[in-house]
Design a protein around this motif. Structure first.
Motif, PDB file in Angstrom:
ATOM      1  N   PRO A  33       4.210  11.518  12.160  1.00 59.94           N
ATOM      2  CA  PRO A  33       4.169  11.262  13.609  1.00 59.94           C
ATOM      3  C   PRO A  33       2.760  11.323  14.202  1.00 59.94           C
ATOM      4  CG  PRO A  33       5.981  12.736  13.096  1.00 59.94           C
ATOM      5  CD  PRO A  33       5.155  12.600  11.844  1.00 59.94           C
ATOM      6  N   ARG A  34       1.834  11.872  13.490  1.00 60.70           N
ATOM      7  CA  ARG A  34       0.460  11.998  13.974  1.00 60.70           C
ATOM      8  C   ARG A  34      -0.383  10.750  13.669  1.00 60.70           C
ATOM      9  NH1 ARG A  34       2.544  16.902  13.235  1.00 60.70           N
ATOM     10  NH2 ARG A  34       1.671  18.709  14.256  1.00 60.70           N
ATOM     11  N   ILE A  35       0.220   9.780  12.986  1.00 55.62           N
ATOM     12  CA  ILE A  35      -0.497   8.578  12.568  1.00 55.62           C
ATOM     13  C   ILE A  35       0.114   7.381  13.284  1.00 55.62           C
ATOM     14  CG2 ILE A  35      -1.166   7.152  10.597  1.00 55.62           C
ATOM     15  CD1 ILE A  35      -0.475   9.614   8.848  1.00 55.62           C
ATOM     16  N   GLY A  36      -0.722   6.515  13.767  1.00 52.70           N
ATOM     17  CA  GLY A  36      -0.231   5.312  14.426  1.00 52.70           C
ATOM     18  C   GLY A  36       0.540   4.412  13.472  1.00 52.70           C
ATOM     19  N   TYR A  60       2.854   1.803   6.112  1.00 55.21           N
ATOM     20  CA  TYR A  60       1.475   2.271   6.210  1.00 55.21           C
ATOM     21  C   TYR A  60       0.621   1.579   5.162  1.00 55.21           C
ATOM     22  CZ  TYR A  60       3.351   5.895   9.198  1.00 55.21           C
ATOM     23  OH  TYR A  60       3.969   6.556  10.220  1.00 55.21           O
ATOM     24  N   ARG A  61      -0.652   1.492   5.428  1.00 54.17           N
ATOM     25  CA  ARG A  61      -1.614   1.008   4.436  1.00 54.17           C
ATOM     26  C   ARG A  61      -2.112   2.250   3.704  1.00 54.17           C
ATOM     27  NH1 ARG A  61      -5.869  -0.956   7.762  1.00 54.17           N
ATOM     28  NH2 ARG A  61      -4.893   0.330   9.353  1.00 54.17           N
ATOM     29  N   VAL A  62      -2.235   2.169   2.390  1.00 52.63           N
ATOM     30  CA  VAL A  62      -2.559   3.344   1.593  1.00 52.63           C
ATOM     31  C   VAL A  62      -3.645   3.033   0.573  1.00 52.63           C
ATOM     32  CG1 VAL A  62      -1.669   5.078  -0.022  1.00 52.63           C
ATOM     33  CG2 VAL A  62      -0.214   4.246   1.830  1.00 52.63           C
ATOM     34  N   GLU A  63      -4.567   3.946   0.451  1.00 55.19           N
ATOM     35  CA  GLU A  63      -5.517   3.944  -0.652  1.00 55.19           C
ATOM     36  C   GLU A  63      -5.355   5.292  -1.340  1.00 55.19           C
ATOM     37  OE1 GLU A  63     -10.256   3.333  -1.560  1.00 55.19           O
ATOM     38  OE2 GLU A  63      -9.377   2.533   0.285  1.00 55.19           O
ATOM     39  N   ALA A  64      -5.293   5.276  -2.669  1.00 50.71           N
ATOM     40  CA  ALA A  64      -5.019   6.508  -3.405  1.00 50.71           C
ATOM     41  C   ALA A  64      -6.030   6.713  -4.518  1.00 50.71           C
ATOM     42  CB  ALA A  64      -3.612   6.449  -3.997  1.00 50.71           C
ATOM     43  N   PHE A  65      -6.315   7.993  -4.775  1.00 55.25           N
ATOM     44  CA  PHE A  65      -7.141   8.342  -5.927  1.00 55.25           C
ATOM     45  C   PHE A  65      -6.638   9.628  -6.552  1.00 55.25           C
ATOM     46  CE2 PHE A  65      -9.529  10.772  -2.720  1.00 55.25           C
ATOM     47  CZ  PHE A  65      -9.880  11.929  -3.396  1.00 55.25           C
ATOM     48  N   ASP A  66      -6.966   9.792  -7.827  1.00 54.29           N
ATOM     49  CA  ASP A  66      -6.663  11.022  -8.544  1.00 54.29           C
ATOM     50  C   ASP A  66      -7.780  11.266  -9.546  1.00 54.29           C
ATOM     51  OD1 ASP A  66      -4.111  12.943  -8.784  1.00 54.29           O
ATOM     52  OD2 ASP A  66      -5.163  12.847 -10.706  1.00 54.29           O
ATOM     53  N   ASP A  99      -6.908   6.630   8.966  1.00 53.76           N
ATOM     54  CA  ASP A  99      -6.305   7.294  10.110  1.00 53.76           C
ATOM     55  C   ASP A  99      -5.878   8.710   9.759  1.00 53.76           C
ATOM     56  OD1 ASP A  99      -6.332   5.069  12.065  1.00 53.76           O
ATOM     57  OD2 ASP A  99      -5.099   4.113  10.529  1.00 53.76           O
ATOM     58  N   ALA A 100      -5.664   8.954   8.464  1.00 52.14           N
ATOM     59  CA  ALA A 100      -5.248  10.285   8.013  1.00 52.14           C
ATOM     60  C   ALA A 100      -5.547  10.429   6.524  1.00 52.14           C
ATOM     61  CB  ALA A 100      -3.761  10.484   8.255  1.00 52.14           C
ATOM     62  N   ILE A 101      -5.691  11.675   6.119  1.00 50.86           N
ATOM     63  CA  ILE A 101      -5.867  11.996   4.702  1.00 50.86           C
ATOM     64  C   ILE A 101      -4.725  12.905   4.292  1.00 50.86           C
ATOM     65  CG2 ILE A 101      -7.306  13.106   2.962  1.00 50.86           C
ATOM     66  CD1 ILE A 101      -9.723  12.422   4.781  1.00 50.86           C
ATOM     67  N   TRP A 102      -4.012  12.503   3.249  1.00 50.70           N
ATOM     68  CA  TRP A 102      -2.906  13.270   2.679  1.00 50.70           C
ATOM     69  C   TRP A 102      -3.416  13.886   1.387  1.00 50.70           C
ATOM     70  CZ3 TRP A 102       1.918  14.764   3.976  1.00 50.70           C
ATOM     71  CH2 TRP A 102       2.812  15.125   2.955  1.00 50.70           C
ATOM     72  N   ALA A 103      -3.362  15.191   1.281  1.00 44.01           N
ATOM     73  CA  ALA A 103      -3.804  15.899   0.068  1.00 44.01           C
ATOM     74  C   ALA A 103      -2.768  16.975  -0.232  1.00 44.01           C
ATOM     75  CB  ALA A 103      -5.198  16.501   0.280  1.00 44.01           C
ATOM     76  N   CYS A 104      -1.659  16.548  -0.807  1.00 47.37           N
ATOM     77  CA  CYS A 104      -0.511  17.435  -1.030  1.00 47.37           C
ATOM     78  C   CYS A 104      -0.606  18.124  -2.377  1.00 47.37           C
ATOM     79  CB  CYS A 104       0.770  16.617  -0.939  1.00 47.37           C
ATOM     80  SG  CYS A 104       2.268  17.599  -1.123  1.00 47.37           S
TER      81      CYS A 104
END
Length: 109
Positions: A33-36, A60-66, A99-104
């Motif tokens: 909810p915090r992301i447009g 959502y548009r996503v870019e991922a790295f590991d 718009d946001a960074i997800w680091a779970c």
């Protein structure tokens, strides 16, 4: 190679298999909810790609790295897009905006 990276290299398939279907909807409910609408998310330390795939399915548009080379290929296949092999220190987001960074579950205490 760090002990953590070595673990993931030796257990990549098992890690993928046991995490790819874990339900973390409660975390998504607090985060998204915090992301447009159609915002761009960086999935940092994406592991199996589970979260990136969910975000993509929601528009959502996503870019991922590991950091772990052994996880990048199965995560890329799962997502249907390239996952970059990089660490937090080596990932370059130059000229990119998120718009946001997800680091779970990717930081050690």
């Amino acid at each position: 190679m760090s002990i953590t990276n070595q673990y993931y290299s030796e257990n990549a398939q098992s890690f993928f298999d046991t995490t790819v279907n874990v339900d973390v909807q409660k975390l998504y409910d607090r985060f998204l909810p915090r992301i447009g609408s159609h915002g761009k998310i960086l999935d940092a330390g994406c592991g199996s790609g589970r979260d990136s795939k969910n975000f993509l399915s929601l528009g959502y548009r996503v870019e991922a790295f590991d950091a772990n080379e052994s996880l990048v290929e199965p995560a890329s296949e799962h997502l249907g897009q390239t996952v970059t092999q990089a660490t937090f220190d080596s990932f370059s987001a130059e000229f990119k905006s998120f718009d946001a960074i997800w680091a779970c579950a990717c930081f050690r205490a």
